[in-house]
Design an enzyme around this catalytic site. Structure first.
Site, PDB file in Angstrom:
ATOM      1  N   GLY A  46       0.839  -1.101  -0.010  1.00  0.00           N
ATOM      2  CA  GLY A  46      -0.008  -0.109   0.039  1.00  0.00           C
ATOM      3  C   GLY A  46       0.856   1.175  -0.148  1.00  0.00           C
ATOM      4  O   GLY A  46       2.021   1.193   0.448  1.00  0.00           O
ATOM      5  N   GLN A  51       2.688   9.773   1.438  1.00  0.00           N
ATOM      6  CA  GLN A  51       4.061   9.435   1.594  1.00  0.00           C
ATOM      7  C   GLN A  51       4.826   9.673   0.233  1.00  0.00           C
ATOM      8  O   GLN A  51       6.037   9.597   0.476  1.00  0.00           O
ATOM      9  CB  GLN A  51       3.941   7.836   1.509  1.00  0.00           C
ATOM     10  CG  GLN A  51       3.270   7.224   2.845  1.00  0.00           C
ATOM     11  CD  GLN A  51       3.305   5.625   2.941  1.00  0.00           C
ATOM     12  OE1 GLN A  51       2.107   5.109   2.400  1.00  0.00           O
ATOM     13  NE2 GLN A  51       4.321   5.085   3.341  1.00  0.00           N
ATOM     14  N   CYS A  98       6.506  -0.108   7.278  1.00  0.00           N
ATOM     15  CA  CYS A  98       5.818   0.982   6.611  1.00  0.00           C
ATOM     16  C   CYS A  98       6.876   1.707   5.685  1.00  0.00           C
ATOM     17  O   CYS A  98       8.068   1.703   6.287  1.00  0.00           O
ATOM     18  CB  CYS A  98       5.587   2.272   7.596  1.00  0.00           C
ATOM     19  SG  CYS A  98       4.876   3.593   7.001  1.00  0.00           S
ATOM     20  N   LEU A  99       6.487   2.123   4.564  1.00  0.00           N
ATOM     21  CA  LEU A  99       7.401   2.487   3.682  1.00  0.00           C
ATOM     22  C   LEU A  99       8.232   4.033   4.029  1.00  0.00           C
ATOM     23  O   LEU A  99       9.014   4.304   3.532  1.00  0.00           O
ATOM     24  CB  LEU A  99       7.124   2.519   2.172  1.00  0.00           C
ATOM     25  CG  LEU A  99       6.574   1.211   1.617  1.00  0.00           C
ATOM     26  CD1 LEU A  99       5.862   1.540   0.265  1.00  0.00           C
ATOM     27  CD2 LEU A  99       7.745   0.346   1.589  1.00  0.00           C
ATOM     28  N   HIS A 140      -3.824   0.712   7.934  1.00  0.00           N
ATOM     29  CA  HIS A 140      -2.609   1.367   7.765  1.00  0.00           C
ATOM     30  C   HIS A 140      -2.504   2.428   6.849  1.00  0.00           C
ATOM     31  O   HIS A 140      -2.151   3.600   7.202  1.00  0.00           O
ATOM     32  CB  HIS A 140      -1.348   0.374   7.477  1.00  0.00           C
ATOM     33  CG  HIS A 140      -0.108   0.820   7.251  1.00  0.00           C
ATOM     34  ND1 HIS A 140       0.824   0.509   8.320  1.00  0.00           N
ATOM     35  CD2 HIS A 140       0.550   1.622   6.564  1.00  0.00           C
ATOM     36  CE1 HIS A 140       2.039   1.038   7.908  1.00  0.00           C
ATOM     37  NE2 HIS A 140       1.782   1.728   6.789  1.00  0.00           N
ATOM     38  N   GLU A 141      -2.972   2.313   5.568  1.00  0.00           N
ATOM     39  CA  GLU A 141      -3.145   3.594   4.749  1.00  0.00           C
ATOM     40  C   GLU A 141      -3.954   4.591   5.005  1.00  0.00           C
ATOM     41  O   GLU A 141      -3.642   5.747   4.917  1.00  0.00           O
ATOM     42  CB  GLU A 141      -3.443   2.999   3.123  1.00  0.00           C
ATOM     43  CG  GLU A 141      -2.391   1.763   2.777  1.00  0.00           C
ATOM     44  CD  GLU A 141      -1.052   2.215   2.753  1.00  0.00           C
ATOM     45  OE1 GLU A 141      -0.416   3.488   2.808  1.00  0.00           O
ATOM     46  OE2 GLU A 141      -0.165   1.321   3.079  1.00  0.00           O
ATOM     47  N   HIS A 144      -2.433   7.009   7.285  1.00  0.00           N
ATOM     48  CA  HIS A 144      -1.614   8.059   6.589  1.00  0.00           C
ATOM     49  C   HIS A 144      -2.467   9.315   6.425  1.00  0.00           C
ATOM     50  O   HIS A 144      -1.821  10.478   6.322  1.00  0.00           O
ATOM     51  CB  HIS A 144      -0.900   7.227   5.596  1.00  0.00           C
ATOM     52  CG  HIS A 144       0.434   6.566   5.822  1.00  0.00           C
ATOM     53  ND1 HIS A 144       1.586   7.105   6.487  1.00  0.00           N
ATOM     54  CD2 HIS A 144       0.460   5.241   5.520  1.00  0.00           C
ATOM     55  CE1 HIS A 144       2.434   6.197   6.365  1.00  0.00           C
ATOM     56  NE2 HIS A 144       1.840   4.910   6.329  1.00  0.00           N
TER      57      HIS A 144
END
Length: 187
Positions: A46, A51, A98-99, A140-141, A144
């Site tokens: 994702g 991000q 997480c990226l 999670h997304e 953000h």
């Protein structure tokens, strides 16, 4: 299409609520295509617009479960969650990464089920009822989009370990990013 730099924790765009998408045009479609390419190159499951430095309420996702590909874009999503299970998270089954906090994984308790309501790039409304890992990806997304990273939700001792990792790597300041396909972080 292009791989975009991914912002690292500390960049202001990651810690503020993103704005609603008001116009879907060729520029937004190009952004979404770039986000898919970036997510795939990272690799991730994702990626939210903040991000990649764009403060808009949209995310892309891509994950395969039992040979079923779940892949799409959620514009201006709303997320409904089942109640959280009480107790400590399982380190093996509830760890996520997480990226924007690259290379690290910590266990975090999430709701087992979620209902995602959003629109696609053609303005069509849709709803997905998700369980397990797909529900975790959506949560999670979605976080953000509200300026929350999963490490912000960690309890002791994992929160303490995440903070130590952040300090060790020099993260937590504006302007840091990394480009998938490269071995080093950019600033």
């Amino acid at each position: 299409m292009a791989v975009l730099p991914i912002r690292i924790t500390g960049d202001p765009v990651l810690h503020e609520r993103a704005a609603e998408v008001t116009v879907v045009d060729d520029e937004l479609r190009r952004l979404v295509a770039d986000m898919f390419e970036t997510m795939d190159e990272a690799p991730g499951v994702g990626l939210a617009a903040p991000q990649v430095g764009v403060p808009l309420r949209l995310f892309v996702y891509g994950w395969t479960d039992d040979d079923v590909l779940h892949r799409g874009v959620a514009v201006n999503p709303v997320l409904w969650l089942s109640p959280l299970t009480v107790g400590e998270p399982d380190e093996e089954n509830e760890s996520e990464g997480c990226l924007s906090f690259p290379g690290e994984r910590f266990p975090l308790r999430r709701a087992d089920r979620a209902i995602l309501q959003a629109t696609d790039l053609d303005g069509r409304e849709f709803e997905i009822r998700a369980e397990g890992w797909l529900a975790r990806i959506f949560q999670h997304e979605y976080d953000h989009l509200d300026g929350v990273l999963y490490v912000d939700r960690l309890d002791h001792p994992y929160g303490k370990a995440a903070l130590k990792t952040q300090r060790k790597n020099g993260w937590g300041v504006p302007g840091l990013s990394w480009l998938p396909g490269r071995d080093h972080l950019e600033d």
